[in-house]
Motif scaffolding. Structure first.
Motif, PDB file in Angstrom:
ATOM      1  N   PRO A 336       0.717  -1.352   0.154  1.00 60.00           N
ATOM      2  CA  PRO A 336      -0.172   0.088  -0.575  1.00 60.00           C
ATOM      3  C   PRO A 336       1.043   1.095  -0.105  1.00 60.00           C
ATOM      4  CG  PRO A 336      -1.174  -1.886   1.971  1.00 60.00           C
ATOM      5  CD  PRO A 336       0.134  -2.067   1.173  1.00 60.00           C
ATOM      6  N   VAL A 337       1.969   1.060   0.648  1.00 57.14           N
ATOM      7  CA  VAL A 337       2.915   2.281   0.714  1.00 57.14           C
ATOM      8  C   VAL A 337       3.726   2.351  -0.919  1.00 57.14           C
ATOM      9  CG1 VAL A 337       5.681   3.300   1.066  1.00 57.14           C
ATOM     10  CG2 VAL A 337       3.807   1.946   3.119  1.00 57.14           C
ATOM     11  N   LEU A 338       2.905   1.655  -1.823  1.00 58.10           N
ATOM     12  CA  LEU A 338       3.684   1.655  -3.137  1.00 58.10           C
ATOM     13  C   LEU A 338       2.847   2.425  -3.603  1.00 58.10           C
ATOM     14  CD1 LEU A 338       6.782   0.538  -2.427  1.00 58.10           C
ATOM     15  CD2 LEU A 338       5.948  -0.865  -4.638  1.00 58.10           C
ATOM     16  N   GLY A 339       1.604   1.490  -3.496  1.00 57.30           N
ATOM     17  CA  GLY A 339      -0.243   2.542  -3.808  1.00 57.30           C
ATOM     18  C   GLY A 339       0.106   4.087  -3.696  1.00 57.30           C
ATOM     19  N   HIS A 340       0.052   3.997  -2.719  1.00 58.44           N
ATOM     20  CA  HIS A 340       0.032   5.046  -2.415  1.00 58.44           C
ATOM     21  C   HIS A 340       0.912   6.505  -3.329  1.00 58.44           C
ATOM     22  CE1 HIS A 340       0.429   9.411  -0.194  1.00 58.44           C
ATOM     23  NE2 HIS A 340      -0.446   9.193   0.608  1.00 58.44           N
ATOM     24  N   LEU A 341       2.315   5.857  -2.829  1.00 60.98           N
ATOM     25  CA  LEU A 341       3.632   6.346  -4.067  1.00 60.98           C
ATOM     26  C   LEU A 341       3.451   6.514  -5.539  1.00 60.98           C
ATOM     27  CD1 LEU A 341       7.234   6.617  -3.473  1.00 60.98           C
ATOM     28  CD2 LEU A 341       6.355   6.442  -5.733  1.00 60.98           C
ATOM     29  N   SER A 342       2.193   5.824  -5.597  1.00 59.92           N
ATOM     30  CA  SER A 342       2.403   5.327  -6.541  1.00 59.92           C
ATOM     31  C   SER A 342       1.247   6.844  -7.826  1.00 59.92           C
ATOM     32  CB  SER A 342       2.071   4.224  -7.597  1.00 59.92           C
ATOM     33  OG  SER A 342       0.927   4.517  -9.090  1.00 59.92           O
ATOM     34  N   LYS A 424       0.151  -2.412  -4.757  1.00 55.38           N
ATOM     35  CA  LYS A 424       1.166  -1.221  -5.267  1.00 55.38           C
ATOM     36  C   LYS A 424       0.618  -0.386  -6.441  1.00 55.38           C
ATOM     37  CE  LYS A 424       3.939  -5.049  -6.606  1.00 55.38           C
ATOM     38  NZ  LYS A 424       2.644  -6.563  -6.435  1.00 55.38           N
ATOM     39  N   GLY A 425      -0.143  -1.119  -7.223  1.00 61.68           N
ATOM     40  CA  GLY A 425      -0.544  -0.029  -8.127  1.00 61.68           C
ATOM     41  C   GLY A 425      -1.636   0.914  -7.818  1.00 61.68           C
ATOM     42  N   GLY A 426      -2.233   1.186  -6.367  1.00 60.04           N
ATOM     43  CA  GLY A 426      -2.950   2.049  -5.863  1.00 60.04           C
ATOM     44  C   GLY A 426      -4.000   2.315  -5.594  1.00 60.04           C
ATOM     45  N   THR A 427      -4.771   3.185  -6.278  1.00 58.82           N
ATOM     46  CA  THR A 427      -5.866   3.515  -6.714  1.00 58.82           C
ATOM     47  C   THR A 427      -6.721   4.346  -8.161  1.00 58.82           C
ATOM     48  OG1 THR A 427      -6.300   5.668  -5.214  1.00 58.82           O
ATOM     49  CG2 THR A 427      -7.182   3.206  -4.378  1.00 58.82           C
ATOM     50  N   ALA A 437       8.084  -5.538 -22.384  1.00 59.76           N
ATOM     51  CA  ALA A 437       9.027  -5.176 -22.554  1.00 59.76           C
ATOM     52  C   ALA A 437       8.440  -3.778 -23.710  1.00 59.76           C
ATOM     53  CB  ALA A 437      10.337  -5.497 -23.167  1.00 59.76           C
ATOM     54  N   GLU A 438       7.526  -3.541 -23.675  1.00 61.92           N
ATOM     55  CA  GLU A 438       6.381  -2.779 -24.552  1.00 61.92           C
ATOM     56  C   GLU A 438       6.738  -1.191 -23.873  1.00 61.92           C
ATOM     57  OE1 GLU A 438       2.280  -1.278 -26.859  1.00 61.92           O
ATOM     58  OE2 GLU A 438       2.723  -3.673 -25.609  1.00 61.92           O
ATOM     59  N   PRO A 439       7.051  -0.273 -24.965  1.00 59.76           N
ATOM     60  CA  PRO A 439       7.446   0.834 -24.064  1.00 59.76           C
ATOM     61  C   PRO A 439       6.365   1.497 -22.815  1.00 59.76           C
ATOM     62  CG  PRO A 439       8.718   1.002 -25.983  1.00 59.76           C
ATOM     63  CD  PRO A 439       7.407   0.189 -25.834  1.00 59.76           C
ATOM     64  N   ALA A 440       6.469   1.914 -22.201  1.00 60.90           N
ATOM     65  CA  ALA A 440       5.888   2.973 -21.390  1.00 60.90           C
ATOM     66  C   ALA A 440       6.115   4.337 -21.922  1.00 60.90           C
ATOM     67  CB  ALA A 440       5.918   2.415 -20.133  1.00 60.90           C
ATOM     68  N   VAL A 441       4.953   4.292 -22.572  1.00 64.37           N
ATOM     69  CA  VAL A 441       4.902   5.865 -23.463  1.00 64.37           C
ATOM     70  C   VAL A 441       4.169   6.823 -22.445  1.00 64.37           C
ATOM     71  CG1 VAL A 441       6.409   5.283 -24.619  1.00 64.37           C
ATOM     72  CG2 VAL A 441       3.848   5.521 -25.160  1.00 64.37           C
ATOM     73  N   THR A 442       2.907   6.238 -21.833  1.00 65.40           N
ATOM     74  CA  THR A 442       2.121   7.212 -21.041  1.00 65.40           C
ATOM     75  C   THR A 442       1.529   7.766 -19.580  1.00 65.40           C
ATOM     76  OG1 THR A 442       0.314   5.718 -23.426  1.00 65.40           O
ATOM     77  CG2 THR A 442      -1.009   6.701 -21.332  1.00 65.40           C
ATOM     78  N   PRO A 443       1.535   8.797 -19.546  1.00 65.53           N
ATOM     79  CA  PRO A 443       1.475   9.205 -17.988  1.00 65.53           C
ATOM     80  C   PRO A 443       0.828   8.095 -17.028  1.00 65.53           C
ATOM     81  CG  PRO A 443       2.235  11.309 -19.801  1.00 65.53           C
ATOM     82  CD  PRO A 443       2.008   9.997 -20.218  1.00 65.53           C
ATOM     83  N   GLY A 444       0.503   8.253 -16.552  1.00 65.64           N
ATOM     84  CA  GLY A 444      -0.658   7.395 -15.229  1.00 65.64           C
ATOM     85  C   GLY A 444       0.561   6.265 -15.007  1.00 65.64           C
ATOM     86  N   LEU A 445      -0.769   5.022 -14.592  1.00 60.85           N
ATOM     87  CA  LEU A 445      -0.299   3.960 -14.305  1.00 60.85           C
ATOM     88  C   LEU A 445      -0.332   2.823 -15.509  1.00 60.85           C
ATOM     89  CD1 LEU A 445      -0.173   1.620 -12.268  1.00 60.85           C
ATOM     90  CD2 LEU A 445      -2.361   1.662 -11.795  1.00 60.85           C
TER      91      LEU A 445
END
Length: 557
Positions: A336-342, A424-427, A437-445
Motif C-alpha cells: 500500500p505504501v507503493l500504491g500511495h506513492l504511485s 502496489k498499483g494504488g487507486t 518489454a513494450e515501452p511505457a510512454v503514457t503518463p499514469g499507471l
C-alpha cells in the motif's frame, strides 16, 4: 501500543494477526470477541464466522478462496482447509470507476537531478551498456567486463578473493591448525558507504555511473519468436533513459541479426540518437573484434562523460512496482505504501508500471473497472487469459504461484497473494496495458505483462523504460538490475534488522503503529529523489547485483 490484529476491508471474513497469538487467547476487536482454538502466527489469518466446505473466504474485499473443510470461528485458514478461488472477470462486468487524487501540493515544484536525453526522457543513472545478440558472445562480453571495470574503477571489492588469499597463505605456510581455529571473517560490508561512488574520487569518468555488461542464453537455437522478443527487450534496454550509449556484439550467423535490433530501436523510439557501436565477430579474428570494441567503447565513454545532471521535474520519473519474497504483511504495509506513492507520482504527471500478471489473479475485475479505454481493458483480458490458459495447459495454473516461503508467511492462496500485490498499483485509473518489454510512454499507471519471477519481471520493467524500481519484500530478496536502481522495501522491521545489507527502506513502522501509509510513502518518495539525483545508491547497486533474465514467453510464474 500497536494493534495486535487487523481487518483489511470491511467486507472481509478473516482477521490478520499482527503479532503471534496463542491458542485459547481471547481477541477483542470491533465490538466482538474471538476465542482462538489454535495458535495463529503473525501474518496469518483467522475466520470471523464458521465456514463450511464450499463457503467463500473474502480478504481485501474480494474472493480469495473457498473452504475445503469446516472452519470454526477463530480458527486459522491453512492450505488444509482452504483452496484458491477467484471471481470471474470480463468487460460485461465492467463498472464505472472514479478516484480521488491525493494532495500533492507538498511535491509541486520538487525536482531531481537527472540526465536529460534528446528524446525528452530523463535518466536517474548514466550507463554505457555492452550486450551480446547471442550467447556465443558471452565470453567476449565477460572479458570486456573484466578489462573495463578493473581499469576504470567500477569493479566490486575483492573481499572474498582477499579471504581466499589469506587462507592460501596460511596453507602454504603449513598452518592448517590456524585455519581450523580461526574466527569467522568480520563482515565489513556495513561499513561501506551508500554515497554514490563518483563522489569518492576513485573514478576517472565522474559523470558515468557504470558500464553494464549483459549475458544471456538466447539469440539462436530457440524459436524465431524468442529471438524477436529478445531483440525487443535489448532495444528497450538501449532506449532506457538510464542508458547513454551501447556496444553490441554479434557473431553474425544467429537468428537475432544486427539489423533487426537496430530497426527495433528506431521503431520503439524514432528520436533515438545515442551512440550505438555494432561489432560482428565473423568479419575477422576475435582479437580484431575485441581491440576495436575496446577502442570505440572507450571513445564513447569519453563522450557520454560530458553529460551532466540537470534539474528535472518529478513527472520525468518512470517507476516500476514489484514485490518478491512476499509475506502476510506485504499487502498491509509495503505494497500500500507503493500504491500511495504511485498515486502521487501519477498525479504529478509521472509514470508508474505494475508488473507480474500471475499476481493479479483475482483482482482482474477491479483493474478492468479502472481502465477507461475499452480496447486497453480488452488487451489486459486477452493477455491475462492467454497467460493463464498456457499455464493451465502444462498443469501449473496461477493457483500454484505461491512459493513455500509465501505460504509459510501467510499467503495461503494465489488470490490472497494477488490481492495484496495489486495494492502496489494504488487507486489511480489504468492509463495503459503493455506486453512484455513494450515501452511505457503514457503518463499514469501502466499494467505490464511479466511473470512473477523476480528477475524476469524486473528485466521486463527496465526494458519498458523504468528508471527506478521499487521492490517490496517480506522475506528478503537480494536481486537487482543492471541499468535500473532497485529499491528493496521491507514489509517489517525485523527483516530490515536481520538483512540490512539487502534492505534499503523499511515500511515496518506501519505494522508497529508508528507511521501511517501516507507518512511512510512520503518518506520513500524523499528517498527516491535523493537516489534519482545520484546522492545515494541502493544496496543492490553496492553489491553489484546486476540480474538479467529475459522471459522466453514459456510458462513462468
Amino acid at each position: 501500543m500497536s494493534a495486535r490484529v487487523l481487518k483489511v476491508h470491511p467486507a472481509d471474513n478473516v482477521i490478520v494477526a499482527l503479532r503471534d497469538l496463542s491458542a485459547g487467547e481471547r481477541i477483542d476487536f470491533e465490538n466482538d470477541t474471538y476465542e482462538l482454538p489454535y495458535a495463529v502466527g503473525a501474518k496469518h489469518k483467522f475466520v470471523t464466522e464458521d465456514r463450511q466446505p464450499g463457503d467463500p473466504i473474502t480478504m481485501y474485499g474480494v474472493l480469495v478462496g473457498k473452504a475445503t473443510q469446516p472452519i470454526r470461528r477463530g480458527e486459522p485458514i491453512t492450505t488444509f482447509n482452504l483452496k484458491h478461488d477467484a471471481d470471474r472477470y470480463g468487460l460485461d462486468k465492467k463498472q464505472p470507476y472514479s478516484w480521488q487524487p491525493p494532495d500533492v501540493s507538498h511535491w509541486q515544484g520538487r525536482t531531481f537531478m537527472g540526465y536529460h536525453r534528446a528524446d525528452g526522457s530523463v535518466g536517474t543513472r548514466n550507463y554505457w551498456l555492452v550486450v551480446p545478440l547471442v550467447f556465443c558472445e558471452n565470453r567476449n562480453v565477460l572479458i570486456l567486463k573484466d578489462a573495463f571495470e578493473r581499469e576504470l574503477g567500477y569493479s566490486q571489492p575483492d573481499t572474498y578473493r582477499d579471504q581466499v588469499h589469506e587462507l592460501l597463505s596460511l596453507y602454504k605456510a603449513g598452518d592448517m591448525d590456524v585455519i581450523k581455529k580461526m574466527e569467522p571473517f568480520v563482515d565489513e560490508s556495513q561499513n561501506r558507504t551508500l554515497t554514490h561512488p563518483s563522489k569518492l574520487g576513485n573514478r576517472p569518468f565522474k559523470n558515468i555511473d557504470g558500464i553494464k555488461f549483459l549475458t544471456h542464453e538466447m539469440g539462436c537455437g530457440g524459436t524465431r519468436q524468442d529471438s524477436a522478443y529478445l531483440g525487443s527487450l535489448l532495444a528497450g534496454f538501449i532506449n532506457n533513459p538510464n542508458v547513454a550509449g551501447a556496444t553490441v556484439l554479434s557473431l553474425g550467423c544467429q537468428h537475432l541479426q544486427v539489423d533487426m535490433v537496430a530497426a527495433e530501436i528506431k521503431r520503439q523510439n524514432p528520436k533515438f540518437d545515442k551512440p550505438l557501436l555494432l561489432f560482428e565477430q565473423q568479419a575477422g579474428t576475435e582479437y580484431a573484434l575485441m581491440a576495436q570494441a575496446v577502442k570505440e567503447t572507450f571513445l564513447g565513454l569519453v563522450e557520454i562523460n560530458k553529460i551532466e545532471r540537470q534539474p528535472a521535474p518529478l513527472s520525468a520519473l518512470t517507476i516500476g512496482l514489484k514485490c518478491g519474497g512476499s509475506d502476510g504483511f506485504s499487502g498491509i504495509s509495503a505494497n500500500p505504501v507503493l500504491g500511495h506513492l504511485s498515486d502521487t507520482v501519477v498525479t504529478l504527471g509521472g509514470k508508474t508500471v505494475l508488473a507480474e500478471f500471475p499476481e493479479l489473479n483475482g483482482v482482474e475485475q477491479e483493474l478492468i473497472n479502472r481502465t477507461d479505454d475499452t480496447n486497453k481493458a480488452q488487451k489486459f483480458i486477452t493477455l491475462m487469459s492467454d497467460y493463464s490458459a498456457q499455464a493451465e495447459a502444462v498443469g501449473s495454473g496461477f493457483d500454484m504461484n505461491p512459493s513455500p516461503g509465501n505460504i509459510k508467511d501467510g499467503l495461503i492462496t494465489d488470490a490472497i497473494k494477488s490481492a495484496g500485490a495489486a495494492k502496489k498499483g494504488g487507486t489511480s485509473p489504468v492509463a495503459d496495458v503493455l506486453d512484455y518489454a513494450e515501452p511505457a510512454v503514457t503518463p499514469g499507471l501502466s499494467l505490464l505483462c511479466t511473470p512473477g519471477n523476480d528477475v524476469e519481471a524486473t528485466t521486463g520493467m527496465a526494458g519498458s523504460g523504468t528508471n527506478v524500481i521499487l521492490f517490496t519484500t517480506g522475506l528478503g530478496t537480494p536481486s537487482g538490475n543492471p541499468i535500473c536502481p532497485v529499491v528493496k522495501v521491507s514489509t517489517n522491521t525485523k527483516l530490515k534488522n536481520r538483512m540490512p545489507d539487502v534492505i534499503d527502506f523499511d515500511s515496518g513502522p506501519i505494522i508497529d503503529g508508528e507511521q501511517s501509509i501516507a507518512q511512510n510513502a512520503d518518506a520513500l518518495l524523499d528517498y527516491i529523489i535523493q537516489l534519482a539525483s545520484g546522492e545515494l545508491i541502493t544496496q543492490a547497486e553496492r553489491l553489484g547485483q546486476d540480474d538479467f533474465i529475459p522471459w522466453k514467453r514459456g510458462v513462468s510464474l
